[in-house]
Design a protein around this motif. Structure first.
Motif, PDB file in Angstrom:
ATOM      1  N   HIS A 259     -14.866   8.605 -61.223  1.00  0.00           N
ATOM      2  CA  HIS A 259     -15.910   8.868 -60.238  1.00  0.00           C
ATOM      3  C   HIS A 259     -16.975   9.735 -60.890  1.00  0.00           C
ATOM      4  O   HIS A 259     -16.824  10.181 -62.018  1.00  0.00           O
ATOM      5  CB  HIS A 259     -15.338   9.560 -59.000  1.00  0.00           C
ATOM      6  CG  HIS A 259     -16.083   9.260 -57.745  1.00  0.00           C
ATOM      7  ND1 HIS A 259     -17.268   9.874 -57.420  1.00  0.00           N
ATOM      8  CD2 HIS A 259     -15.825   8.373 -56.749  1.00  0.00           C
ATOM      9  CE1 HIS A 259     -17.712   9.392 -56.271  1.00  0.00           C
ATOM     10  NE2 HIS A 259     -16.859   8.487 -55.834  1.00  0.00           N
ATOM     11  N   GLY A 260     -18.069   9.935 -60.201  1.00  0.00           N
ATOM     12  CA  GLY A 260     -19.138  10.760 -60.738  1.00  0.00           C
ATOM     13  C   GLY A 260     -20.445  10.491 -60.041  1.00  0.00           C
ATOM     14  O   GLY A 260     -20.529   9.660 -59.121  1.00  0.00           O
ATOM     15  N   GLY A 261     -21.471  11.175 -60.493  1.00  0.00           N
ATOM     16  CA  GLY A 261     -22.766  11.112 -59.828  1.00  0.00           C
ATOM     17  C   GLY A 261     -23.438   9.758 -59.869  1.00  0.00           C
ATOM     18  O   GLY A 261     -24.329   9.478 -59.062  1.00  0.00           O
ATOM     19  N   ASP A 262     -23.031   8.887 -60.787  1.00  0.00           N
ATOM     20  CA  ASP A 262     -23.671   7.575 -60.912  1.00  0.00           C
ATOM     21  C   ASP A 262     -22.792   6.440 -60.392  1.00  0.00           C
ATOM     22  O   ASP A 262     -22.950   5.281 -60.791  1.00  0.00           O
ATOM     23  CB  ASP A 262     -24.063   7.319 -62.366  1.00  0.00           C
ATOM     24  CG  ASP A 262     -25.247   8.176 -62.792  1.00  0.00           C
ATOM     25  OD1 ASP A 262     -26.228   8.243 -62.017  1.00  0.00           O
ATOM     26  OD2 ASP A 262     -25.196   8.781 -63.866  1.00  0.00           O
ATOM     27  N   TYR A 263     -21.898   6.774 -59.464  1.00  0.00           N
ATOM     28  CA  TYR A 263     -21.042   5.739 -58.855  1.00  0.00           C
ATOM     29  C   TYR A 263     -21.902   4.682 -58.143  1.00  0.00           C
ATOM     30  O   TYR A 263     -21.701   3.479 -58.304  1.00  0.00           O
ATOM     31  CB  TYR A 263     -20.067   6.383 -57.871  1.00  0.00           C
ATOM     32  CG  TYR A 263     -19.019   5.442 -57.317  1.00  0.00           C
ATOM     33  CD1 TYR A 263     -17.779   5.329 -57.934  1.00  0.00           C
ATOM     34  CD2 TYR A 263     -19.255   4.670 -56.180  1.00  0.00           C
ATOM     35  CE1 TYR A 263     -16.805   4.473 -57.438  1.00  0.00           C
ATOM     36  CE2 TYR A 263     -18.289   3.807 -55.679  1.00  0.00           C
ATOM     37  CZ  TYR A 263     -17.069   3.714 -56.304  1.00  0.00           C
ATOM     38  OH  TYR A 263     -16.113   2.853 -55.819  1.00  0.00           O
ATOM     39  N   LYS A 264     -22.871   5.155 -57.375  1.00  0.00           N
ATOM     40  CA  LYS A 264     -23.743   4.236 -56.629  1.00  0.00           C
ATOM     41  C   LYS A 264     -24.562   3.365 -57.580  1.00  0.00           C
ATOM     42  O   LYS A 264     -24.806   2.189 -57.307  1.00  0.00           O
ATOM     43  CB  LYS A 264     -24.666   5.018 -55.698  1.00  0.00           C
ATOM     44  CG  LYS A 264     -23.969   5.668 -54.511  1.00  0.00           C
ATOM     45  CD  LYS A 264     -23.452   4.619 -53.546  1.00  0.00           C
ATOM     46  CE  LYS A 264     -22.824   5.265 -52.307  1.00  0.00           C
ATOM     47  NZ  LYS A 264     -22.264   4.242 -51.394  1.00  0.00           N
ATOM     48  N   LEU A 265     -25.004   3.953 -58.692  1.00  0.00           N
ATOM     49  CA  LEU A 265     -25.758   3.194 -59.683  1.00  0.00           C
ATOM     50  C   LEU A 265     -24.919   2.025 -60.198  1.00  0.00           C
ATOM     51  O   LEU A 265     -25.418   0.890 -60.316  1.00  0.00           O
ATOM     52  CB  LEU A 265     -26.155   4.097 -60.846  1.00  0.00           C
ATOM     53  CG  LEU A 265     -26.824   3.412 -62.053  1.00  0.00           C
ATOM     54  CD1 LEU A 265     -28.147   2.788 -61.648  1.00  0.00           C
ATOM     55  CD2 LEU A 265     -27.010   4.398 -63.201  1.00  0.00           C
ATOM     56  N   CYS A 266     -23.650   2.290 -60.498  1.00  0.00           N
ATOM     57  CA  CYS A 266     -22.766   1.223 -60.962  1.00  0.00           C
ATOM     58  C   CYS A 266     -22.595   0.150 -59.891  1.00  0.00           C
ATOM     59  O   CYS A 266     -22.608  -1.059 -60.201  1.00  0.00           O
ATOM     60  CB  CYS A 266     -21.407   1.800 -61.362  1.00  0.00           C
ATOM     61  SG  CYS A 266     -21.449   2.851 -62.832  1.00  0.00           S
ATOM     62  N   GLU A 267     -22.439   0.575 -58.655  1.00  0.00           N
ATOM     63  CA  GLU A 267     -22.327  -0.391 -57.552  1.00  0.00           C
ATOM     64  C   GLU A 267     -23.548  -1.297 -57.488  1.00  0.00           C
ATOM     65  O   GLU A 267     -23.425  -2.522 -57.332  1.00  0.00           O
ATOM     66  CB  GLU A 267     -22.177   0.350 -56.224  1.00  0.00           C
ATOM     67  CG  GLU A 267     -20.784   0.846 -55.912  1.00  0.00           C
ATOM     68  CD  GLU A 267     -20.661   1.382 -54.502  1.00  0.00           C
ATOM     69  OE1 GLU A 267     -19.586   1.190 -53.889  1.00  0.00           O
ATOM     70  OE2 GLU A 267     -21.625   2.011 -54.005  1.00  0.00           O
ATOM     71  N   HIS A 268     -24.732  -0.688 -57.618  1.00  0.00           N
ATOM     72  CA  HIS A 268     -25.975  -1.461 -57.530  1.00  0.00           C
ATOM     73  C   HIS A 268     -26.096  -2.447 -58.688  1.00  0.00           C
ATOM     74  O   HIS A 268     -26.509  -3.591 -58.497  1.00  0.00           O
ATOM     75  CB  HIS A 268     -27.186  -0.522 -57.513  1.00  0.00           C
ATOM     76  CG  HIS A 268     -27.361   0.214 -56.221  1.00  0.00           C
ATOM     77  ND1 HIS A 268     -27.292  -0.408 -54.985  1.00  0.00           N
ATOM     78  CD2 HIS A 268     -27.590   1.534 -55.963  1.00  0.00           C
ATOM     79  CE1 HIS A 268     -27.479   0.491 -54.028  1.00  0.00           C
ATOM     80  NE2 HIS A 268     -27.649   1.673 -54.595  1.00  0.00           N
ATOM     81  N   ILE A 269     -25.741  -2.009 -59.893  1.00  0.00           N
ATOM     82  CA  ILE A 269     -25.835  -2.898 -61.055  1.00  0.00           C
ATOM     83  C   ILE A 269     -24.898  -4.094 -60.886  1.00  0.00           C
ATOM     84  O   ILE A 269     -25.288  -5.243 -61.139  1.00  0.00           O
ATOM     85  CB  ILE A 269     -25.511  -2.133 -62.358  1.00  0.00           C
ATOM     86  CG1 ILE A 269     -26.598  -1.099 -62.654  1.00  0.00           C
ATOM     87  CG2 ILE A 269     -25.365  -3.099 -63.538  1.00  0.00           C
ATOM     88  CD1 ILE A 269     -26.259  -0.166 -63.799  1.00  0.00           C
ATOM     89  N   ILE A 270     -23.682  -3.834 -60.443  1.00  0.00           N
ATOM     90  CA  ILE A 270     -22.713  -4.916 -60.241  1.00  0.00           C
ATOM     91  C   ILE A 270     -23.230  -5.923 -59.220  1.00  0.00           C
ATOM     92  O   ILE A 270     -23.153  -7.150 -59.423  1.00  0.00           O
ATOM     93  CB  ILE A 270     -21.346  -4.343 -59.803  1.00  0.00           C
ATOM     94  CG1 ILE A 270     -20.714  -3.551 -60.943  1.00  0.00           C
ATOM     95  CG2 ILE A 270     -20.405  -5.464 -59.352  1.00  0.00           C
ATOM     96  CD1 ILE A 270     -19.528  -2.705 -60.536  1.00  0.00           C
ATOM     97  N   LYS A 271     -23.789  -5.407 -58.148  1.00  0.00           N
ATOM     98  CA  LYS A 271     -24.284  -6.281 -57.085  1.00  0.00           C
ATOM     99  C   LYS A 271     -25.588  -6.969 -57.476  1.00  0.00           C
ATOM    100  O   LYS A 271     -25.704  -8.200 -57.375  1.00  0.00           O
ATOM    101  CB  LYS A 271     -24.497  -5.473 -55.801  1.00  0.00           C
ATOM    102  CG  LYS A 271     -24.979  -6.315 -54.624  1.00  0.00           C
ATOM    103  CD  LYS A 271     -25.164  -5.466 -53.378  1.00  0.00           C
ATOM    104  CE  LYS A 271     -25.687  -6.299 -52.211  1.00  0.00           C
ATOM    105  NZ  LYS A 271     -25.902  -5.467 -50.996  1.00  0.00           N
ATOM    106  N   ASP A 272     -26.580  -6.208 -57.949  1.00  0.00           N
ATOM    107  CA  ASP A 272     -27.903  -6.750 -58.226  1.00  0.00           C
ATOM    108  C   ASP A 272     -27.900  -7.728 -59.402  1.00  0.00           C
ATOM    109  O   ASP A 272     -28.673  -8.689 -59.423  1.00  0.00           O
ATOM    110  CB  ASP A 272     -28.904  -5.621 -58.506  1.00  0.00           C
ATOM    111  CG  ASP A 272     -29.133  -4.730 -57.287  1.00  0.00           C
ATOM    112  OD1 ASP A 272     -28.733  -5.132 -56.174  1.00  0.00           O
ATOM    113  OD2 ASP A 272     -29.688  -3.632 -57.454  1.00  0.00           O
TER     114      ASP A 272
END
Length: 395
Positions: A259-272
């Motif tokens: 986990h960490g501060g860029d969890y959402k960033l990883c989610e967005h990259i996977i989805k986008d």
């Protein structure tokens, strides 16, 4: 022997690498040499005290030097502390040195980063990517951009002075690799290097090495703090996307633990970017993931040691990493117990992953050799190096 470990965060076995390493060695020194280990930290978490710690203290560093000295000295004297091990916090070395003046207590500073790596925190890239939340916030952000060149130069000067002060105030300075001595001395403008001792991180898991019945699945694993600046998870995901274009990768999945501060960033990259067959597992006990995984990926810009690489090797997971830091070659022998890829060679990285996927014999041979190689960093061996250091200091 009574040892006081200073860490930024409260000791917690599922926290960052520094905290995990501290617990590992505290447990080993307690088990093997009867040490009594104490903890002092600044940032609390709502977790129970680790079993290997006799007592723990939350400490808030004060600007008032006298208050600092009194609070630290009280802890050190009342608990008969023989040695304080400061885990990475340069600014605290002079403070603890002052607090121990006139006592038998020794100060060891353990540096857990590649020299100068701290300058990457607050890097210009992350500053540009920041999105202000208000008009006032925008004004502050703009000011930081305009003054960045001056602030960067000043920050480097201040950090260099902190490196030097930490070295001068400590009785010994522990680095993770011999290759770090020269850059530390150059950055801190030191002529002397007699205080340096090299002690790598020990294996995270106190498990007997197992060579038979390795039940491995078509799993590629990443165990990491989700921090884009250092770990470059976006690069790992894009490498994985290229890997999955090949029929060789059919049936293979990627799991990212952490986990960490860029969890959402990883989610967005996977989805986008529509990256297939990858899951973000969050903060978990990594052992079950290591047991099933066959290949381990690291894409870090830099590491001090790369604790997850030795964890992977210990569990027979073949690691692949970019050649971005000196101590990497202390861990991986290229083509023997892992693979080292030239920095920036994304196609080479993809080829390496696919080659391991399709070559079962090579992958299994490297898996077994990784287990053998990892024993260089057994808890017993590394704890023995710490005990030798304590003896050297007359403790």
């Amino acid at each position: 022997m009574n040892i006081l470990y200073q860490t930024c965060g409260k000791l917690n076995s599922i926290n960052g690498g520094t905290e995990r390493t501290t617990i590992t060695m505290a447990e080993a020194l307690t088990r093997l040499y009867g040490a009594r280990c104490f903890s002092i930290y600044e940032r609390p978490v709502s977790t129970p005290k680790e079993a290997c710690i006799v007592a723990e203290f939350q400490w808030i560093a004060k600007r008032d030097v006298k208050i600092n000295n009194e609070s630290l000295r009280k802890i050190i004297v009342e608990n008969n502390i023989d040695v304080v091990i400061i885990q990475g916090a340069f600014i605290h070395v002079p403070r603890f040195k002052a607090a121990t003046e006139g006592t038998k207590c020794k100060i060891i500073f353990a540096h857990h980063f590649e020299p100068k790596w701290e300058l990457m925190f607050g890097h210009f890239d992350s500053l540009i990517k920041y999105r202000p939340k208000s008009v006032i916030d925008f004004a502050r952000w703009l000011k930081r951009i305009v003054t960045y060149p001056y602030m960067a130069m000043n920050r480097e000067k201040v950090l260099s002075e902190q490196y030097r002060a930490a070295y001068e105030c400590a009785d010994k300075v522990v680095l993770l690799s011999k290759g770090f001595i020269k850059p530390y001395c150059e950055f801190a403008k030191l002529q002397d290097s007699s205080k340096f001792t090299i002690i790598p991180n020990g294996l995270s898991f106190n498990l007997s090495p197992y060579y038979e019945n390795l039940t491995k699945c078509k799993v590629v694993l990443i165990v990491s703090r989700l921090d884009e600046t250092q770990k470059r998870l976006s690069l790992a995901l894009r490498i994985w996307k290229k890997v999955k274009r090949s029929p060789v990768a059919d049936g293979w999945v990627m799991k990212i633990v952490g986990h960490g501060g860029d969890y959402k960033l990883c989610e967005h990259i996977i989805k986008d970017e529509d990256i297939p067959a990858v899951t973000l597992e969050g903060r978990q006990d990594p052992i079950p993931y290591y047991k099933e995984a066959s290949i381990f990926m690291m894409t870090s810009r830099s590491e001090a040691w790369g604790l997850t690489l030795t964890e992977a090797q210990q569990m027979g997971v073949v690691p692949i990493a970019f050649d971005t830091y000196v101590s990497l070659r202390d861990i991986i022998t290229d083509g023997v117990d892992g693979e080292i890829i030239a920095e920036g060679d994304v196609d080479g990285y993809v080829h390496s992953v696919l080659n391991l996927m399709q070559n079962d014999d090579r992958r299994q041979r490297m898996s077994r050799q990784a287990i053998v190689s990892s024993q260089r960093f057994s808890q017993e061996k590394i704890a023995g190096m710490w005990k030798a250091l304590f003896n050297n200091l007359g403790l």
